[in-house]
Design a protein around this motif. Structure first.
Motif, PDB file in Angstrom:
ATOM      1  N   ASP A 135      37.702  41.448  31.969  1.00  0.00           N
ATOM      2  CA  ASP A 135      38.427  41.779  30.741  1.00  0.00           C
ATOM      3  C   ASP A 135      37.776  41.168  29.496  1.00  0.00           C
ATOM      4  O   ASP A 135      38.412  40.438  28.747  1.00  0.00           O
ATOM      5  CB  ASP A 135      39.897  41.358  30.869  1.00  0.00           C
ATOM      6  CG  ASP A 135      40.551  42.027  32.072  1.00  0.00           C
ATOM      7  OD1 ASP A 135      40.390  41.525  33.193  1.00  0.00           O
ATOM      8  OD2 ASP A 135      41.169  43.085  31.891  1.00  0.00           O
ATOM      9  N   ASP A 168      37.470  46.397  32.529  1.00  0.00           N
ATOM     10  CA  ASP A 168      37.823  46.361  31.116  1.00  0.00           C
ATOM     11  C   ASP A 168      36.715  45.579  30.401  1.00  0.00           C
ATOM     12  O   ASP A 168      36.943  44.615  29.682  1.00  0.00           O
ATOM     13  CB  ASP A 168      39.218  45.781  30.843  1.00  0.00           C
ATOM     14  CG  ASP A 168      40.326  46.797  31.113  1.00  0.00           C
ATOM     15  OD1 ASP A 168      39.996  47.960  31.448  1.00  0.00           O
ATOM     16  OD2 ASP A 168      41.505  46.454  30.964  1.00  0.00           O
ATOM     17  N   ASN A 201      40.595  50.262  33.394  1.00  0.00           N
ATOM     18  CA  ASN A 201      41.219  51.438  32.765  1.00  0.00           C
ATOM     19  C   ASN A 201      40.689  51.686  31.352  1.00  0.00           C
ATOM     20  O   ASN A 201      40.703  52.812  30.869  1.00  0.00           O
ATOM     21  CB  ASN A 201      42.747  51.304  32.765  1.00  0.00           C
ATOM     22  CG  ASN A 201      43.227  49.965  32.252  1.00  0.00           C
ATOM     23  OD1 ASN A 201      42.898  48.933  32.834  1.00  0.00           O
ATOM     24  ND2 ASN A 201      43.959  49.966  31.163  1.00  0.00           N
ATOM     25  N   HIS A 202      40.199  50.619  30.681  1.00  0.00           N
ATOM     26  CA  HIS A 202      39.642  50.816  29.325  1.00  0.00           C
ATOM     27  C   HIS A 202      38.216  51.367  29.371  1.00  0.00           C
ATOM     28  O   HIS A 202      37.705  51.832  28.358  1.00  0.00           O
ATOM     29  CB  HIS A 202      39.648  49.500  28.540  1.00  0.00           C
ATOM     30  CG  HIS A 202      40.999  49.155  28.014  1.00  0.00           C
ATOM     31  ND1 HIS A 202      41.415  49.465  26.726  1.00  0.00           N
ATOM     32  CD2 HIS A 202      42.054  48.562  28.609  1.00  0.00           C
ATOM     33  CE1 HIS A 202      42.654  49.054  26.551  1.00  0.00           C
ATOM     34  NE2 HIS A 202      43.078  48.500  27.692  1.00  0.00           N
ATOM     35  N   HIS A 292      39.557  46.216  39.525  1.00  0.00           N
ATOM     36  CA  HIS A 292      40.220  45.876  38.263  1.00  0.00           C
ATOM     37  C   HIS A 292      41.712  45.564  38.460  1.00  0.00           C
ATOM     38  O   HIS A 292      42.172  44.486  38.111  1.00  0.00           O
ATOM     39  CB  HIS A 292      40.035  47.009  37.265  1.00  0.00           C
ATOM     40  CG  HIS A 292      40.612  46.679  35.918  1.00  0.00           C
ATOM     41  ND1 HIS A 292      40.171  45.612  35.172  1.00  0.00           N
ATOM     42  CD2 HIS A 292      41.622  47.254  35.197  1.00  0.00           C
ATOM     43  CE1 HIS A 292      40.857  45.543  34.047  1.00  0.00           C
ATOM     44  NE2 HIS A 292      41.752  46.515  34.039  1.00  0.00           N
ATOM     45  N   HIS A 326      42.501  42.796  34.933  1.00  0.00           N
ATOM     46  CA  HIS A 326      43.544  43.628  34.314  1.00  0.00           C
ATOM     47  C   HIS A 326      44.650  42.798  33.669  1.00  0.00           C
ATOM     48  O   HIS A 326      44.913  42.934  32.492  1.00  0.00           O
ATOM     49  CB  HIS A 326      44.126  44.619  35.323  1.00  0.00           C
ATOM     50  CG  HIS A 326      45.057  45.621  34.697  1.00  0.00           C
ATOM     51  ND1 HIS A 326      44.683  46.443  33.656  1.00  0.00           N
ATOM     52  CD2 HIS A 326      46.356  45.933  34.973  1.00  0.00           C
ATOM     53  CE1 HIS A 326      45.704  47.222  33.327  1.00  0.00           C
ATOM     54  NE2 HIS A 326      46.726  46.926  34.086  1.00  0.00           N
TER      55      HIS A 326
HETATM   56 FE   LIG Z   1      43.085  46.793  32.361  1.00  0.00          FE
END
Ligand SMILES: [Fe+2]
Length: 419
Positions: A135, A168, A201-202, A292, A326
């Motif tokens: 992240d 991320d 997810n990013h 993630h 995450h």
């Molecule tokens: Fe995330």
């Protein structure tokens, strides 16, 4: 006269701008492995860098600082990153050997000289050190990767042979400038130690109407050169098998019934086959799986469907350690098998655990999130303050030592797993 002078000044400015744009400037150097061969970490190294002009890209390298060998790089223009991306894989390297290298072109200039060490031969039980982070996304308080830069300064102090990243990686995966920022900031670590991330997810396309839904954007494939399809892959280092899997969009996709690793899917079959082979291999002591979205975690970051699909394989093939990001915290769980939380007499020691150890190692830049989860039956450790973190994992023979630090280098937690 005035008009003439204005024209002259404008011409000079235009010439300067043009020369700045075309002047070769190798930058954003990072290492990785991009082969599925069993011993790829012992005898190959992939080098990637960016340059704002197109030349004949070259890597000079060798086991001494004189750099006696030269490898030619391929280059392609990344429409998203608006820069040329160069990459080359050095092959036939000697195991457990320090190499020096620099990147540049037939026209120069060259980067500074960097170095890396190849992995010992496959199956070696000797000690190695891995950086763990996640992240690094450039959201609030990390807009210029300033928090990630602080973590980079800390990570640099350790003799890490490579780093695993929990995804991320950037905040908006489609934007080339984000990746430029990331790889510029992380060069002091990533030019010396292969960077082996999973996607978060990013980093992936979250538009369910898009053809590339849940896959990374084109720029990801331009700037990262990882094994297999770049998102689900595995590699060996010494006596340890590392497996990286992409949880895709997860939350949104779960709600729509469209998710990664559905039982029977191509990626699910690959994962099962990969874990089965690794577990049957006598040269492999440890299996470390990373992703993630955490399989066990406190709060809204937990995705039940993802957990239900992946944990049967984790249990069946006795994955030793499962790392995730995450959730922008650090937390750690008691051993778990078949959804049952197993006893752990010493909070910092997993002595021959009969279950998998789950760790969330989120945020080496993205804004820290809320705390909690002390009351969860499985929770062994959850942070009491919001802070950035990274970990140093040392694997030697039958022992994994895991030390977690905050952005100032202060130790947050530690544990060992032995078998
Ligand atoms: Fe995330």
């Amino acid at each position: 006269m005035i008009k003439k002078n204005v024209f002259l000044v404008l011409s000079i400015v235009a010439t300067l701008l043009f020369s700045v744009r075309t002047f070769a400037q190798p930058q954003q150097v990072h290492l990785s492995w991009n082969s599925v061969k069993k011993d790829a970490t012992s005898n190959t190294m992939t080098v990637t860098w960016a340059d704002n002009s197109q030349n004949k890209g070259l890597i000079k390298y060798g086991t001494h600082q004189q750099l006696m060998k030269t490898e030619t790089a391929t280059s392609k223009y990344s429409d998203s990153a608006k820069i040329y991306i160069y990459q080359a894989t050095l092959k036939g390297l000697k195991p457990n050997t320090k190499y020096y290298y620099k990147c540049g072109s037939n026209r120069g200039p060259w980067t500074a000289q960097f170095s890396f060490r190849t992995a010992p031969s496959f199956g070696s039980r000797s000690k190695f050190v891995v950086g763990v982070w996640g992240d690094t996304q450039d959201n609030e308080f990390n807009e210029q990767f300033q928090k990630t830069a602080a973590i980079v300064q800390q990570l640099k102090k350790y003799p890490i042979q490579f780093s695993v990243h929990m995804g991320d990686i950037v905040d908006i995966g489609s934007v080339g400038a984000k990746w430029k920022g990331l790889f510029s900031t992380t060069q002091p670590v990533n030019a010396f130690a292969p960077f082996m991330p999973v996607t978060g997810n990013h980093d992936v396309d979250n538009d369910s109407a898009s053809k590339g839904y849940q896959k990374p954007f084109p720029v990801f494939y331009d700037v990262l050169h990882l094994p297999a399809n770049n998102i689900d892959y595995s590699y060996n280092y010494g006596n340890t098998h590392f497996v990286a899997i992409s949880s895709g969009h997860a939350k949104g996709a779960e709600a729509a019934g469209d998710f990664t690793f559905a039982p029977g899917s191509r990626e699910y079959r690959w994962l099962e086959d990969d874990l089965a082979k690794a577990r049957a291999d006598k040269s492999i002591t440890w299996i470390v799986l990373y992703m993630h979205h955490p399989l066990y975690s406190f709060g809204w970051s937990h995705v039940t469907g993802w957990q239900n699909r992946i944990t049967p394989l984790v249990d069946k093939y006795k994955v030793d350690l499962c790392l995730a990001g995450h959730r922008h915290v650090y937390e750690r769980h008691k051993p778990i098998r078949n959804n049952e939380v197993l006893p752990q007499p010493d909070n910092h020691v997993y002595q021959k655990p009969a279950g998998t150890v789950y760790v969330t190692n989120g945020t080496a830049g993205g804004s820290p999130q809320g705390l909690g989860g002390k009351d969860m039956a499985s929770m062994s450790f959850t942070n009491t303050v919001k802070e950035y973190n990274y970990a140093i994992m040392t694997i030697e023979g039958n022992t994994i030592s895991y030390d977690v630090y905050n952005q100032d280098g202060k130790k947050i937690d530690y544990f060992t797993i032995s078998k």
